[in-house]
Design a protein around this motif. Structure first.
Motif, PDB file in Angstrom:
ATOM      1  N   ASN A  50     -16.188  26.206 -32.758  1.00 15.14           N
ATOM      2  CA  ASN A  50     -16.121  24.755 -32.568  1.00 15.14           C
ATOM      3  C   ASN A  50     -14.780  24.195 -33.022  1.00 15.14           C
ATOM      4  O   ASN A  50     -14.197  23.340 -32.357  1.00 15.14           O
ATOM      5  CB  ASN A  50     -17.250  24.056 -33.332  1.00 15.14           C
ATOM      6  CG  ASN A  50     -18.574  24.216 -32.623  1.00 15.14           C
ATOM      7  OD1 ASN A  50     -18.634  24.219 -31.386  1.00 15.14           O
ATOM      8  ND2 ASN A  50     -19.628  24.384 -33.386  1.00 15.14           N
ATOM      9  N   ALA A  51     -14.309  24.712 -34.162  1.00  9.95           N
ATOM     10  CA  ALA A  51     -13.014  24.253 -34.661  1.00  9.95           C
ATOM     11  C   ALA A  51     -11.903  24.694 -33.703  1.00  9.95           C
ATOM     12  O   ALA A  51     -10.967  23.946 -33.423  1.00  9.95           O
ATOM     13  CB  ALA A  51     -12.759  24.803 -36.054  1.00  9.95           C
ATOM     14  N   PHE A  94     -12.161  25.220 -30.473  1.00  7.12           N
ATOM     15  CA  PHE A  94     -12.189  24.382 -29.267  1.00  7.12           C
ATOM     16  C   PHE A  94     -11.615  22.998 -29.551  1.00  7.12           C
ATOM     17  O   PHE A  94     -10.863  22.442 -28.748  1.00  7.12           O
ATOM     18  CB  PHE A  94     -13.614  24.267 -28.707  1.00  7.12           C
ATOM     19  CG  PHE A  94     -13.695  23.313 -27.543  1.00  7.12           C
ATOM     20  CD1 PHE A  94     -13.002  23.589 -26.366  1.00  7.12           C
ATOM     21  CD2 PHE A  94     -14.408  22.137 -27.634  1.00  7.12           C
ATOM     22  CE1 PHE A  94     -13.030  22.703 -25.297  1.00  7.12           C
ATOM     23  CE2 PHE A  94     -14.447  21.235 -26.576  1.00  7.12           C
ATOM     24  CZ  PHE A  94     -13.762  21.523 -25.402  1.00  7.12           C
ATOM     25  N   TYR A  95     -11.953  22.457 -30.702  1.00  7.11           N
ATOM     26  CA  TYR A  95     -11.455  21.126 -31.071  1.00  7.11           C
ATOM     27  C   TYR A  95      -9.924  21.118 -31.066  1.00  7.11           C
ATOM     28  O   TYR A  95      -9.285  20.239 -30.490  1.00  7.11           O
ATOM     29  CB  TYR A  95     -12.000  20.767 -32.438  1.00  7.11           C
ATOM     30  CG  TYR A  95     -11.804  19.339 -32.875  1.00  7.11           C
ATOM     31  CD1 TYR A  95     -12.360  18.285 -32.162  1.00  7.11           C
ATOM     32  CD2 TYR A  95     -11.080  19.042 -34.025  1.00  7.11           C
ATOM     33  CE1 TYR A  95     -12.204  16.973 -32.587  1.00  7.11           C
ATOM     34  CE2 TYR A  95     -10.920  17.730 -34.460  1.00  7.11           C
ATOM     35  CZ  TYR A  95     -11.488  16.700 -33.732  1.00  7.11           C
ATOM     36  OH  TYR A  95     -11.325  15.404 -34.166  1.00  7.11           O
ATOM     37  N   LEU A  96      -9.322  22.142 -31.684  1.00  6.19           N
ATOM     38  CA  LEU A  96      -7.861  22.231 -31.718  1.00  6.19           C
ATOM     39  C   LEU A  96      -7.288  22.399 -30.316  1.00  6.19           C
ATOM     40  O   LEU A  96      -6.294  21.764 -29.958  1.00  6.19           O
ATOM     41  CB  LEU A  96      -7.431  23.422 -32.593  1.00  6.19           C
ATOM     42  CG  LEU A  96      -7.533  23.210 -34.104  1.00  6.19           C
ATOM     43  CD1 LEU A  96      -7.496  24.546 -34.838  1.00  6.19           C
ATOM     44  CD2 LEU A  96      -6.380  22.337 -34.594  1.00  6.19           C
ATOM     45  N   ARG A  97      -7.916  23.256 -29.526  1.00  4.15           N
ATOM     46  CA  ARG A  97      -7.415  23.493 -28.166  1.00  4.15           C
ATOM     47  C   ARG A  97      -7.545  22.240 -27.313  1.00  4.15           C
ATOM     48  O   ARG A  97      -6.669  21.938 -26.500  1.00  4.15           O
ATOM     49  CB  ARG A  97      -8.148  24.667 -27.525  1.00  4.15           C
ATOM     50  CG  ARG A  97      -7.902  25.992 -28.244  1.00  4.15           C
ATOM     51  CD  ARG A  97      -8.657  27.122 -27.582  1.00  4.15           C
ATOM     52  NE  ARG A  97      -8.034  27.506 -26.322  1.00  4.15           N
ATOM     53  CZ  ARG A  97      -8.599  28.349 -25.454  1.00  4.15           C
ATOM     54  NH1 ARG A  97      -9.777  28.889 -25.713  1.00  4.15           N
ATOM     55  NH2 ARG A  97      -7.973  28.653 -24.334  1.00  4.15           N
ATOM     56  N   ALA A  98      -8.638  21.520 -27.506  1.00  2.00           N
ATOM     57  CA  ALA A  98      -8.844  20.295 -26.729  1.00  2.00           C
ATOM     58  C   ALA A  98      -7.796  19.242 -27.070  1.00  2.00           C
ATOM     59  O   ALA A  98      -7.605  18.282 -26.339  1.00  2.00           O
ATOM     60  CB  ALA A  98     -10.246  19.741 -26.977  1.00  2.00           C
ATOM     61  N   PRO A 129      -8.372  24.989 -22.058  1.00  7.91           N
ATOM     62  CA  PRO A 129      -8.544  23.666 -22.685  1.00  7.91           C
ATOM     63  C   PRO A 129      -7.210  23.020 -23.075  1.00  7.91           C
ATOM     64  O   PRO A 129      -7.001  21.828 -22.856  1.00  7.91           O
ATOM     65  CB  PRO A 129      -9.380  23.974 -23.934  1.00  7.91           C
ATOM     66  CG  PRO A 129     -10.087  25.241 -23.634  1.00  7.91           C
ATOM     67  CD  PRO A 129      -9.213  26.013 -22.683  1.00  7.91           C
ATOM     68  N   GLU A 130      -6.292  23.842 -23.656  1.00 13.13           N
ATOM     69  CA  GLU A 130      -5.020  23.259 -24.099  1.00 13.13           C
ATOM     70  C   GLU A 130      -4.168  22.798 -22.924  1.00 13.13           C
ATOM     71  O   GLU A 130      -3.393  21.851 -23.045  1.00 13.13           O
ATOM     72  CB  GLU A 130      -4.247  24.248 -24.985  1.00 13.13           C
ATOM     73  CG  GLU A 130      -3.986  25.616 -24.396  1.00 13.13           C
ATOM     74  CD  GLU A 130      -5.069  26.645 -24.750  1.00 13.13           C
ATOM     75  OE1 GLU A 130      -6.251  26.255 -24.849  1.00 13.13           O
ATOM     76  OE2 GLU A 130      -4.723  27.827 -24.924  1.00 13.13           O
ATOM     77  N   ALA A 180      -5.444  19.442 -21.878  1.00 15.03           N
ATOM     78  CA  ALA A 180      -4.964  18.414 -22.802  1.00 15.03           C
ATOM     79  C   ALA A 180      -3.520  18.053 -22.479  1.00 15.03           C
ATOM     80  O   ALA A 180      -3.161  16.877 -22.408  1.00 15.03           O
ATOM     81  CB  ALA A 180      -5.083  18.898 -24.240  1.00 15.03           C
ATOM     82  N   PHE A 189     -14.675  13.242 -29.222  1.00 19.25           N
ATOM     83  CA  PHE A 189     -15.926  13.984 -29.377  1.00 19.25           C
ATOM     84  C   PHE A 189     -17.070  13.116 -29.899  1.00 19.25           C
ATOM     85  O   PHE A 189     -16.863  12.246 -30.741  1.00 19.25           O
ATOM     86  CB  PHE A 189     -15.721  15.146 -30.364  1.00 19.25           C
ATOM     87  CG  PHE A 189     -15.006  16.327 -29.799  1.00 19.25           C
ATOM     88  CD1 PHE A 189     -13.731  16.199 -29.262  1.00 19.25           C
ATOM     89  CD2 PHE A 189     -15.599  17.588 -29.804  1.00 19.25           C
ATOM     90  CE1 PHE A 189     -13.058  17.296 -28.745  1.00 19.25           C
ATOM     91  CE2 PHE A 189     -14.930  18.697 -29.290  1.00 19.25           C
ATOM     92  CZ  PHE A 189     -13.664  18.550 -28.763  1.00 19.25           C
ATOM     93  N   VAL A 231     -15.195  17.564 -35.135  1.00 17.15           N
ATOM     94  CA  VAL A 231     -15.379  18.792 -35.911  1.00 17.15           C
ATOM     95  C   VAL A 231     -14.604  18.725 -37.229  1.00 17.15           C
ATOM     96  O   VAL A 231     -13.473  18.242 -37.273  1.00 17.15           O
ATOM     97  CB  VAL A 231     -14.893  20.002 -35.076  1.00 17.15           C
ATOM     98  CG1 VAL A 231     -15.087  21.297 -35.847  1.00 17.15           C
ATOM     99  CG2 VAL A 231     -15.641  20.053 -33.754  1.00 17.15           C
ATOM    100  N   ILE A 269     -12.500  20.516 -40.087  1.00 20.00           N
ATOM    101  CA  ILE A 269     -11.702  21.731 -40.240  1.00 20.00           C
ATOM    102  C   ILE A 269     -11.150  21.807 -41.654  1.00 20.00           C
ATOM    103  O   ILE A 269     -10.059  21.315 -41.937  1.00 20.00           O
ATOM    104  CB  ILE A 269     -10.549  21.798 -39.218  1.00 20.00           C
ATOM    105  CG1 ILE A 269     -11.046  21.431 -37.816  1.00 20.00           C
ATOM    106  CG2 ILE A 269      -9.933  23.188 -39.217  1.00 20.00           C
ATOM    107  CD1 ILE A 269      -9.984  21.527 -36.741  1.00 20.00           C
ATOM    108  N   PHE A 298      -2.447  18.683 -38.453  1.00 13.78           N
ATOM    109  CA  PHE A 298      -3.217  18.795 -37.213  1.00 13.78           C
ATOM    110  C   PHE A 298      -2.639  17.891 -36.128  1.00 13.78           C
ATOM    111  O   PHE A 298      -2.356  18.323 -35.007  1.00 13.78           O
ATOM    112  CB  PHE A 298      -4.675  18.437 -37.538  1.00 13.78           C
ATOM    113  CG  PHE A 298      -5.559  18.184 -36.366  1.00 13.78           C
ATOM    114  CD1 PHE A 298      -5.916  19.211 -35.503  1.00 13.78           C
ATOM    115  CD2 PHE A 298      -6.066  16.916 -36.127  1.00 13.78           C
ATOM    116  CE1 PHE A 298      -6.755  18.977 -34.428  1.00 13.78           C
ATOM    117  CE2 PHE A 298      -6.906  16.675 -35.054  1.00 13.78           C
ATOM    118  CZ  PHE A 298      -7.244  17.707 -34.199  1.00 13.78           C
TER     119      PHE A 298
END
Ligand SMILES: Nc1ncnc2c1ncn2[C@@H]1O[C@H](COP(=O)(O)OP(=O)(O)O)[C@@H](O)[C@H]1O
Ligand SMILES: [Mg+2]
Lengths: 426, 251
Positions: free
Chosen positions: A374-375, A377-381, B74-75, B78, B86, B90, B92, B100
C-alpha cells in the motif's frame, strides 16, 4: 570433561597454526585465555549458540580468501574531522595513521601497555572477555585475547574534540587478522569512536569497553564492503552508574559476519543502546548475537536490529535481556526485524527475556515482512518510480536503527552508504 | 481530458466482477461528481485509473488527454497528470512528509524532462501552499500521515495535489471525516486549483461537499455501472430521497 571429538580436533588444528605473542605483562592474560580456549574448545555447528550460523570457516586453520575491494572508491567517514588509526590486514600502519595525540584521550598500542605500565589496560585486557564467558561461552573471543598481537588501548579522560577513527584496510587476498582493543572512559569523559573497513579476508576482533560512572561512549562502525570477507567480532562493555554507551553497526556485504555484543549494566541509572542495520544480497549471512545483563537499578537498555535481505541472504538475531535479582526499574527494549525484498531469503530470530526482578518494564518483538504494497502504491501514485519508492521504504525500515546514531553528520554518512548500496542493486 | 469507455474490471485473485461497463468523460475545466451507495465500485474505479495492482481490466479503455492510461505504470500515470486523493491516505513511518513531497515533485518533473526544483525553491512553495491549508511546519516534518487526524490526512492529500498541479484530479471521499471548517479548507484548496485546463472527478456521498465544490455534472453509480447522469440537481435529489428512487427507476 573431555571435549567432543569434532570440537577437540578442530581446536587442536587451529591452535597448531598459532603462536602466542611474546613477552610483557599481558602474558598471564594471554595464557589464561588460551586455557579458556582449550577448555571450551572452538565452536562447532553442534553448539546451541551456533545453531543458526556455521562457525567452520571462522575456526578453520587456514583463512578463506577474499577479493580486495578498492577502498578509495567509497571512502567512509571521509568528511568527518577525525583522528585516523589505520590497520592493514590487522597490522598497525604508522605511516597511514595520524599521530596518536588528541587532547582528552591517551592512545597506545597494546604492545606498549606493558612497557608504559598502563594499569587500567591491564585491568581490562581479557578481563571483560573472561566475565563475558558466562553463562554462554564465546571461545572465539578467548582465542582473540590469547593471540591478538595488535590493537589499541584508548583512555578517555576528557572530551576529545573529534572522533577517533579505527580504519581496517584489507590488502591481501588471504589475510587472517586478529585485533584487540581496550577502552576506558573516565567519569564525566565522553568520546566517539568510528570503525570502518573489512580488515582482512578473515577478521577476528574483540573490543573491551569499561565505562566508569557518568562516562559516555559512542561507537559507530561500518563493516567493510568486500563481498567474500568473513568476520567474527566481540564487544564486551561494562557500564558504571549514570554512564551511557551507544553502539551502531552498519553491515553491507560480506559472506559471513557474526557480531556478538555482551553488555553489563553494573551501576544504577546506566543507559546502553545497541543498534545494527545490515543489507545483504545473495551469499550473505549476518548474525547479531547480543546479551545484555541488567545488574543495577533503574537502567535502560535498547536493542534495535534491522536487516534487509534479498536473493537468498540470511539474517540471524539472537538477543537476550537478563534482568538480575534486584535490578528494579529496569527498562529493557528489544526489536529485531527483517525486510525481505524477495521470497528467497531467510531471517532466524531468537529473542529471549530472563527476568528475576519484579518491578521492570521489558518488551521485545521480532518481525519479518515484505515491502508494504500500500505504501509502495501510494508513493508510485504520486509519481515516484517503483525502484526509488522501494529504496525510500527500505531506508525508512532501517531508520529506527540509524536514528540511534547521535551525530547527524555521521548518520548521514551511514545513510549515504545505504543509498549507494540500494542504487547499485536496482 | 479523462475518457473511460465500457470499462469492465474484476479482481485478480477471485472471479468477482466489480465494474461492469463504466462510460464516463470528464472534459478539461469541468467538475464531475460521482455519488452512489457503498460498495458500488467508486473506489475501485479510482484505483484502476491510477494503476493499483490486484485488479484486472477485462474489457474497455481509459485514457488521459488521449494517452492510454491502462498501459502505464502508476508513476507514469502520475507524471502524465493524473492524481488520486485517496479515500484512506497511507501512513509511511520513517519517510518525512517533506522528503516525500519533494521526491514526488522532482520525480514527476524529471519524468517530464523538466529541471528538478532546488531545495530552497521547493521549501518556499510548500510553505506557502501549506499555510493556506493550515498545515503547520510540524506536520511537514512528521512521517507521512503518521499520527495525523482524519482531517489532517485529507488536507495533506490536497497539499500534495496543489504541489503536483495535475491535469486530472480524482478525489475519493475527500469529505469523509472532515468537520465543517476542514471541509471549507479542503474545498477552497480544490477550488483554487479549478482551471480551464484541469478536470475533476469528485467521489462523495454528500451534497455538503458539492455546496462548496460546485459540480458541472453528477453521475450516480450503482453495482459497477453509471446508472444516471444529470446536473447539480441530481445531487440534491439524492440528498433528499436517497438512492432508492433512482435505483428503482432504472431497475
Ligand atoms: N481488493 C478487493 N478484494 C475484495 N473485494 C473488493 C476489493 N476491492 C473492491 N472489492 C469489492 O468491490 C466492491 C466495490 O468496492 P469499492 O470500489 O470500494 O466501492 P465504493 O468505493 O463504491 O464503496 C465491494 O463489494 C468491495 O467489497
Ligand atoms: Mg470507496
Amino acid at each position: 570433561m573431555a571435549l567432543p571429538e569434532l570440537k577437540q580436533s578442530a581446536t587442536e588444528a587451529r591452535l597448531a597454526t598459532m603462536e602466542l605473542p611474546t613477552g610483557g605483562c599481558l602474558k598471564a592474560a594471554r595464557q589464561a585465555a588460551l586455557s579458556r580456549v582449550q577448555t571450551m574448545g572452538l565452536p562447532t555447528r553442534r553448539d546451541e549458540y551456533w545453531k543458526y550460523t556455521r562457525p567452520e570457516t571462522l575456526v578453520s586453520a587456514e583463512a578463506n580468501t577474499a577479493a580486495v575491494f578498492d577502498h578509495d572508491e567509497a571512502p567512509m567517514f571521509d568528511g568527518q574531522d577525525r583522528l585516523k588509526i589505520v590497520f592493514v590486514d590487522g597490522v598497525f600502519d604508522a605511516e597511514a595513521s595520524d599521530e596518536l595525540a588528541l587532547e582528552g584521550v591517551q592512545i597506545d598500542r597494546i604492545e606498549d601497555i606493558c612497557c608504559k605500565d598502563i594499569h587500567w589496560a591491564k585491568d581490562v585486557y581479557g578481563v571483560l572477555e573472561a566475565r563475558g564467558q558466562s553463562p554462554v561461552e564465546r571461545p572465539l573471543a578467548a582465542l582473540n585475547t590469547a593471540f591478538a598481537a595488535d590493537g589499541v588501548a584508548i583512555h578517555v579522560t576528557g572530551t576529545p574534540s573529534k572522533p577517533i577513527n579505527l580504519i581496517y584496510i584489507h590488502a591481501e587476498e588471504q589475510s587472517d587478522a586478529i585485533l584487540h582493543h581496550v577502552i576506558r572512559v573516565e567519569p564525566g569523559a565522553e568520546a566517539t569512536i568510528l570503525e570502518n573497513g573489512p580488515a582482512a579476508s578473515r577478521f577476528n576482533k574483540c573490543v573491551e569497553i569499561d565505562v566508569a560512572d557518568t562516562g559516555k561512549l559512542h561507537l559507530v562502525r561500518a563493516q567493510g564492503r568486500d563481498h567474500e570477507r568473513r568476520a567474527a567480532t566481540h564487544l564486551f562493555a561494562r557500564l558504571g552508574a549514570e554512564s551511557v554507551f551507544k553502539s551502531f553497526t552498519l553491515t553491507v556485504n560480506g559472506v559471513l559476519t557474526r557480531n556478538e555484543a555482551v553488555i553489563e549494566l553494573t551501576g544504577d541509572d546506566a543507559i546502553a543502546h545497541i543498534a545494527g542495520a545490515c543489507v545483504g544480497d545473495g551469499e550473505f549471512h549476518h548474525d547479531d548475537t547480543v546479551f545484555i545483563t541488567h545488574d543495577a537499578v533503574n537502567c535502560e537498555s535498547r536493542q534495535v536490529f534491522k536487516k534487509v535481505l534479498r536473493n537468498g541472504a540470511t539474517g540471524v538475531f539472537q538477543g537476550k535481556i537478563l534482568v538480575k535479582d534486584g535490578a528494579q526499574k529496569t527498562d529493557g527494549y528489544q526489536i529485531s526485524q527483517s525486510l525481505m525484498l524477495d521470497e528467497d531469503s531467510q531471517f532466524l530470530a531468537k529473542p529471549e527475556l530472563e527476568i528475576y526482578a519484579d518491578d521492570v518494564a521489558c518488551s521485545h518483538g521480532s518481525t519479518s515482512g515484505a515491502i508494504d504494497e500500500n505504501a509502495l502504491f501510494y508513493l508510485r501514485a504520486r509519481g515516484v518510480p517503483k525502484e526509488l519508492a522501494t529504496d525510500l521504504l527500505t531506508l525508512s525500515f532501517l531508520a529506527e536503527a540509524v536514528e540511534e546514531i547521535e551525530s547527524a553528520e555521521i548518520a548521514e554518512d551511514i545513510n549515504a552508504r545505504l543509498e549507494g548500496w540500494l542504487a547499485r542493486r536496482r | 481530458m479523462l475518457e473511460i469507455k465500457n470499462l469492465h474490471v474484476q479482481l485478480e485473485e477471485e472471479d468477482k466482477q466489480i465494474l461492469k461497463g463504466v462510460d464516463l468523460k470528464v472534459e478539461a475545466g469541468k467538475v464531475h461528481a460521482i455519488m452512489g451507495p457503498n460498495g458500488s465500485g467508486k473506489s475501485t474505479l479510482s484505483y484502476v485509473l491510477s494503476g493499483k495492482g490486484g485488479y484486472e481490466v477485462t474489457e474497455g479503455s481509459a485514457s488521459l488527454a488521449g494517452d492510454d492510461l491502462l498501459d502505464m505504470e502508476p508513476e507514469e500515470r502520475a507524471a502524465a497528470g493524473l492524481f488520486l486523493a485517496f479515500q484512506y491516505p497511507v501512513e509511511i513511518p520513517g519517510v518525512g512528509n517533506m522528503t516525500f513531497l519533494r521526491t514526488a515533485v522532482n520525480a514527476q518533473r524529471k519524468a517530464r524532462g523538466e529541471d528538478e526544483l532546488s531545495a530552497a525553491d521547493f521549501l518556499k512553495v510548500v510553505r506557502a501552499k501549506a499555510k493556506t491549508l493550515k498545515i503547520d511546519a510540524d506536520m511537514l516534518k512528521r512521517p507521512v500521515n503518521v499520527g495525523f487526524s482524519g482531517g489532517e490526512k485529507k488536507r495533506n492529500e490536497i497539499l500534495q495535489m496543489a504541489m503536483l498541479e495535475p491535469k486530472m484530479c480524482i478525489l475519493d471521499e475527500t469529505d469523509s471525516g472532515l468537520d465543517v471548517d476542514a471541509m471549507k479548507l479542503v474545498s477552497e484548496g480544490v477550488n483554487a486549483l479549478r482551471d480551464a485546463g484541469r478536470g475533476f472527478l469528485v467521489i462523495t456521498h454528500y451534497q455538503r461537499l458539492l455546496d462548496h465544490i460546485k459540480p458541472d455534472v453528477v453521475h450516480i453509480m450503482a453495482n459497477g455501472r453509471i446508472i444516471k447522469t444529470g446536473g447539480p440537481e441530481l445531487a440534491l435529489e439524492v440528498e433528499q430521497n436517497g438512492y432508492a428512487d433512482i435505483l428503482a427507476e432504472v431497475a
